[in-house]
Write an enzyme that holds these catalytic residues in place. Structure first.
Site, PDB file in Angstrom:
ATOM      1  N   TYR A 119      -1.929   2.436   0.858  1.00 57.65           N
ATOM      2  CA  TYR A 119      -1.129   1.215   0.832  1.00 57.65           C
ATOM      3  C   TYR A 119       0.252   1.526   1.387  1.00 57.65           C
ATOM      4  O   TYR A 119       0.406   2.420   2.208  1.00 57.65           O
ATOM      5  CB  TYR A 119      -1.132   0.588  -0.589  1.00 57.65           C
ATOM      6  CG  TYR A 119      -0.962  -0.890  -0.459  1.00 57.65           C
ATOM      7  CD1 TYR A 119      -1.949  -1.672   0.115  1.00 57.65           C
ATOM      8  CD2 TYR A 119       0.216  -1.504  -0.837  1.00 57.65           C
ATOM      9  CE1 TYR A 119      -1.774  -3.027   0.324  1.00 57.65           C
ATOM     10  CE2 TYR A 119       0.404  -2.867  -0.637  1.00 57.65           C
ATOM     11  CZ  TYR A 119      -0.587  -3.613  -0.059  1.00 57.65           C
ATOM     12  OH  TYR A 119      -0.406  -4.949   0.152  1.00 57.65           O
ATOM     13  N   LYS A 150      -5.343  -3.338  -0.461  1.00 57.57           N
ATOM     14  CA  LYS A 150      -5.086  -3.929  -1.772  1.00 57.57           C
ATOM     15  C   LYS A 150      -6.347  -3.877  -2.635  1.00 57.57           C
ATOM     16  O   LYS A 150      -6.295  -3.581  -3.822  1.00 57.57           O
ATOM     17  CB  LYS A 150      -4.659  -5.388  -1.575  1.00 57.57           C
ATOM     18  CG  LYS A 150      -3.806  -5.911  -2.664  1.00 57.57           C
ATOM     19  CD  LYS A 150      -2.348  -5.794  -2.322  1.00 57.57           C
ATOM     20  CE  LYS A 150      -1.443  -6.022  -3.489  1.00 57.57           C
ATOM     21  NZ  LYS A 150      -0.106  -6.427  -3.128  1.00 57.57           N
ATOM     22  N   ASP A 161       0.508 -11.654   1.707  1.00 53.18           N
ATOM     23  CA  ASP A 161       1.320 -11.510   2.926  1.00 53.18           C
ATOM     24  C   ASP A 161       1.230 -12.712   3.874  1.00 53.18           C
ATOM     25  O   ASP A 161       0.978 -12.560   5.077  1.00 53.18           O
ATOM     26  CB  ASP A 161       0.960 -10.204   3.655  1.00 53.18           C
ATOM     27  CG  ASP A 161       1.625  -9.009   2.981  1.00 53.18           C
ATOM     28  OD1 ASP A 161       2.270  -9.197   1.944  1.00 53.18           O
ATOM     29  OD2 ASP A 161       1.515  -7.881   3.499  1.00 53.18           O
TER      30      ASP A 161
END
Ligand code: NAD
Length: 565
Positions: A111, A182, A254
């Protein structure tokens, strides 16, 4: 005519051997089933694997040793990312075992920050399909496309439109690295079953000219279109996902603010969904503040709070603190909002400014006259809490940080902007300029600071503390929606997990290495809230924490036998 057989794999943990309907190379080529060299003699015979793997039967620990030897040999972070991706694509159980056991070392690779570099290079380092892509041109066909996915049970979808990837802006279809990363954290940190996760990239084009000019870019080579079509596709996606996987939780990830807020408010009441950039960030910051309140023995309702930055993180955090204050003190939402002063690139966010306000800022717009600079706003407001979410590095200067001491003997200073270079100030600066009195947390990690014979351990407001537990809890109890009260409970539970020893070191978050038990405890708190709010779709188990722990995926190889066909 070839016989086409749909394959479904359900990797539930079970003490019983699992029946596998494919054989030979198909088993080795399916990452959800593959054990590589760890297939036993019996499994090799039963599944037609004899001769297809080296003779020695190894255990998972030997495989981990081999993986780590190769991983640590790589010095370039992007190479480490590619290496882990290929392991993910080869053998999911081993990947998750390695990731779970080395989470602190590998989270920055799978990540942020390295996933950001991987997204920028996505079209150049692409190896293998993972997840699903829905493009502008798939309008009208999304439900039909979802039949191409071979799992009938999906617990969590993470979806991005690639428009605002980390702090890197519009990366179009390259943004796929984010939902994948994620969900990897969901599995490793939250114990969601890998086969029940689905990363999706909504490719609505990109305004990033560099990508449009790149012949290896893998998205549609078009500019982003108008909002009407955009929202129609989002709506079609939501309906198709709910139809194909009725229990699924959708996590929005996002999206730019102009779409993130309207999408969340459109669906949050009727669809099981949340936005991590808004609500997850809100809860993790609220938790840090609750930890700060524990340290100072004070109440949120008695604070005056300045936000430097007024984007999705700021409003997400402010909304969550408002929910916390309402819950904690019974104050009205309107009154709670009066404790906040938001600053954006134009100065204090006010009602009667010179330009129209973006909708998400309106509830926090003040009646005061415009004040421009941060220092002047601080002198005017006399805050006890200063939160940086501006993406502007080194803006909490020495005079500003020292000014905070005039209004609180232990000012709370959270510099949450990422990456480290964008942090509004460093941990060392915050402690040094306040002679160790500041309660500091950051978005990016900082090392402990030694000062005057004492050690100060700055907390990192990592969203990973919250979203896996919230997603796991909401999904396990089959909640009909994710409420602010659930996020408040998640934040409160996290703050309560900070030990007295940690508080003495002035850290407001627990140790991230305990993430699986943190996620389980948060998930149990979220389930409890869903039962109390009457939103759960299952009967309340006697011991919710036990129910959660038993339902979590553990990265261990099951035993296989060949299915009778
Ligand atoms: P955003 O683009 O939505 O918001 C940025 C805000 O900062 C905008 O309101 C903008 O007007 C304001 N701003 C820009 N320049 C400014 C200046 N010079 N002075 C004052 N305000 C200015 O971004 P976001 O999603 O809200 O994220 C902001 C930052 O927070 C990012 O750096 C992100 O990495 C960080 N963040 C941290 C966490 C965490 O720690 N868990 C979570 C989410 C976001």
């Amino acid at each position: 005519m070839a016989l086409v057989k749909r394959r479904r794999y359900q990797l539930e943990s079970s003490s019983e051997p699992l029946e596998v309907i494919v054989r030979g190379l198909d088993v080795l080529n399916e990452p959800l089933l593959n054990k590589g060299t760890a297939f036993t003699e019996e499994e090799r015979d039963a599944l037609g694997l004899r001769g297809l793997v080296p003779p020695k039967v190894t255990d998972i620990d030997e495989q981990i040793t081999r993986v780590m030897e190769n991983y640590r040999r790589k010095t370039d972070p992007l190479e480490k990312f590619i290496f882990l991706t290929s392991l993910h694509d080869r053998n999911e159980t081993l990947y998750y075992k390695v990731l779970t056991e080395n989470l602190m070392e590998m989270t920055p690779i799978v990540y942020t920050p390295v996933v950001g570099a991987a997204c920028q290079q996505f079209g150049h380092i692409y190896r293998k399909n993972r997840g699903m892509y829905i493009s502008l041109h798939d309008k009208g066909r999304i439900r039909e496309m979802f039949d191409n996915w071979n799992q009938d049970e999906i617990d969590i979808i993470v979806i991005s439109d690639g428009s605002r990837i980390l702090g890197l802006g519009d990366l179009g279809a390259n943004g796929m690295g984010i939902p994948i990363g994620k969900l990897a954290l969901y599995v490793a940190g939250g114990g969601i079953y890998p086969c029940k996760t689905l990363p999706i990239l909504l490719d609505m084009g990109t305004n990033n000219q560099e990508l449009l000019d790149d012949p290896l870019y893998l998205g549609i080579h078009e500019k982003r279109g108008d909002d009407e079509e955009y929202y129609e596709i989002v709506d079609e996606f939501v309906k198709a996902a709910k139809d194909r996987w009725p229990k699924v939780l959708i996590q929005w990830e996002d999206f730019t603010n102009d779409h993130a807020f309207p999408i969340l408010s459109k669906y949050r009441e009727d669809v099981l969904c949340f936005n991590d950039d808004i609500q997850g960030t809100g809860a993790v910051a609220l938790s840090g503040l609750l930890g700060g309140m524990r340290m100072k023995n004070e109440k949120l309702a008695d604070q005056r709070i300045i936000f430097y930055g007024a984007g999705s993180a700021a409003v997400g955090i402010a909304d969550m603190i408002v929910a916390g204050i309402v819950e904690e003190s019974g104050m009205s939402e309107v009154d709670a909002r009066k404790l906040f002063w938001l600053i954006d690139s134009q100065g204090l966010v006010v009602k009667n400014g010179s330009r129209p306000l973006q909708e998400h800022k309106v509830p926090y717009a003040r009646d005061e006259e415009q004040i421009k600079g941060l220092h002047d706003v601080i002198k005017y407001v006399k805050p006890t809490i200063l939160v940086g979410v501006s993406g502007q590095g080194q803006t909490f200067t020495e005079p500003i940080v020292k000014e905070m001491l005039n209004y609180s003997d232990q000012p709370i200073i959270f510099a949450l902007s990422n990456p480290t270079t964008k942090s509004e100030c460093t941990a060392e600066q915050a402690y040094r300029w306040t002679a160790g009195k500041a309660i500091f947390a950051s978005g990016s990690p900082f090392d402990p600071v030694r000062m005057g014979g004492k050690i100060f351990v700055p907390g990192q407001g990592n969203n990973m503390f919250i979203f896996p537990g919230v997603g796991l809890g909401a999904s396990l109890c089959q909640a009909s929606k994710v409420t602010d009260a659930m996020f408040y409970m998640a934040a409160k539970t996290l703050a309560e997990m900070v030990t007295e020893e940690e508080l003495k070191l002035r850290t407001v978050y627990p140790d991230l290495r305990k993430i699986r038990s943190i996620s389980a405890t948060i998930a149990a708190a979220v389930c409890k809230m869903a039962f109390d709010e009457g939103l759960a779709g299952i009967d309340e188990p006697e011991n919710i924490l036990e129910f959660v722990e038993e339902s979590m995926f553990k990265p261990e190889y099951p035993k296989y036998v060949a299915a009778e066909l």
